[in-house]
Scaffold this active site. Structure first.
Site, PDB file in Angstrom:
ATOM      1  N   SER A  63      31.342   2.194   0.343  1.00  0.00           N
ATOM      2  CA  SER A  63      32.475   1.145  -0.593  1.00  0.00           C
ATOM      3  C   SER A  63      32.957   1.626  -1.823  1.00  0.00           C
ATOM      4  O   SER A  63      33.524   2.815  -1.383  1.00  0.00           O
ATOM      5  CB  SER A  63      31.363  -0.091  -0.747  1.00  0.00           C
ATOM      6  OG  SER A  63      32.272  -1.226  -1.116  1.00  0.00           O
ATOM      7  N   ASP A 176      32.590  -2.843   5.312  1.00  0.00           N
ATOM      8  CA  ASP A 176      31.848  -2.289   4.223  1.00  0.00           C
ATOM      9  C   ASP A 176      30.519  -1.455   4.630  1.00  0.00           C
ATOM     10  O   ASP A 176      29.500  -2.003   5.348  1.00  0.00           O
ATOM     11  CB  ASP A 176      31.618  -3.259   3.188  1.00  0.00           C
ATOM     12  CG  ASP A 176      31.138  -2.621   2.019  1.00  0.00           C
ATOM     13  OD1 ASP A 176      30.584  -1.754   1.821  1.00  0.00           O
ATOM     14  OD2 ASP A 176      31.701  -3.196   1.106  1.00  0.00           O
TER      15      ASP A 176
END
Length: 302
Positions: A63, A176
């Site tokens: 991320s 993610d």
């Protein structure tokens, strides 16, 4: 497992009996977790490492951590990463584009990354880089390293479910990386690190029931990560958790405060990191004595 807490729980040193390699200095891997704007704190950690000559064998990220990791691996200095982090805004990496799979597209991130990265392919990185995303169909982590384009894996790793649309990479829908592994410490081990420093910048806990869809998703992340936390902690030798207090996930205007918190956490960790090199020097001295005399060094007797 024995744990030692120092500096108001900012640093956790995990004692595992893993020493330095028999020959050469410890190979330090830095694993950076996600946290959206809170990921700017990673730049503060890197600033301290640069200032004190702590060299990295490899760096990994998920991320927001994947953006910082990619920039640093490409050769961009920590000061420049901090400057960019403090000046960036949400619109630099995303734009509203409603569809069935999410509210926003991350196509702007390529232009943003182009301005920060000095290399665009894994094989061209001066420091080995690992990026982690999550396969939306299988739920398994997907790691990127060694060869290939960097931009698409970073976009995928930053695709927060519900907010960003998933990214198609090689026919797989990816989101993610923190959905499967909060911090890619294991990936740092796979890249050859003997000592892994993990940096966690999780969102502040919700003290009240969620008030909107983003808080619902964030709370789901926190619940999932709590149950998978042991995996990355078991692969870490040192865990840094900058004191970000109640700074929100989208508080890009708090960039300077975030960098300062990262610096404070890294400064608190320096004694532990230096002890790894001290242990290696002591081992080297003992090996030299043994090679020269054929005898083990004497131990003091009480």
């Amino acid at each position: 497992m024995k744990r030692r807490d120092t500096s108001s729980a900012i640093v956790q040193s995990l004692i595992r009996g893993r020493g330095a390699p028999a020959h050469g200095a410890p190979r330090i891997g830095l694993a950076l977790g996600g946290g959206f704007a809170r990921g700017i704190a990673h730049a503060g950690v890197l600033k301290v490492f640069e200032r004190h000559g702590i060299q990295l064998h490899c760096i990994t990220g998920v991320s927001a951590g994947s953006i910082v990791a990619a920039a640093y691996a490409s050769g961009t200095g920590a000061e420049e990463i901090a400057r960019v982090g403090c000046s960036m805004r949400f619109r630099d990496v995303a734009r509203w584009r409603l569809c069935r799979m999410g509210f926003m597209g991350s196509d702007r991130m390529k232009q943003f990354l182009s301005g920060v990265l000095k290399a665009e392919r894994f094989e061209d990185m001066p420091t080995p880089l690992g990026v982690l995303a999550t396969d939306l169909c299988t739920g398994e982590p997907v790691s990127f390293r060694d060869t290939g384009d960097v931009f698409l894996p970073v976009r995928a790793s930053c695709s927060y479910p519900g907010l960003f649309q998933p990214v198609n990479v090689g026919g797989r829908l990816l989101v993610d990386g923190a959905m499967s592994i909060e911090i890619p410490a294991i990936l740092a081990r796979e890249l050859g690190a003997t000592h892994v420093i993990s940096v966690a910048v999780p969102a502040p806990p919700l003290c009240r029931p969620p008030a909107d869809v983003f808080q619902v998703v964030r709370r789901c992340f926190q619940i999932m990560q709590r149950h998978s936390e042991s995996a990355w902690r078991n692969a870490s030798d040192l865990v840094l958790t900058p004191d970000l207090q109640s700074i929100e996930w989208n508080a890009f205007d708090a960039g300077r405060e975030l960098v300062n918190a990262g610096e404070a956490a890294a400064m608190a960790a320096l004694p532990v990191i230096r002890s790894w090199f001290a242990d290696r020097n002591a081992t080297s001295n003992e090996a030299t004595i043994t090679a020269a005399t054929g005898m083990l060094p004497l131990c003091p007797v009480d």
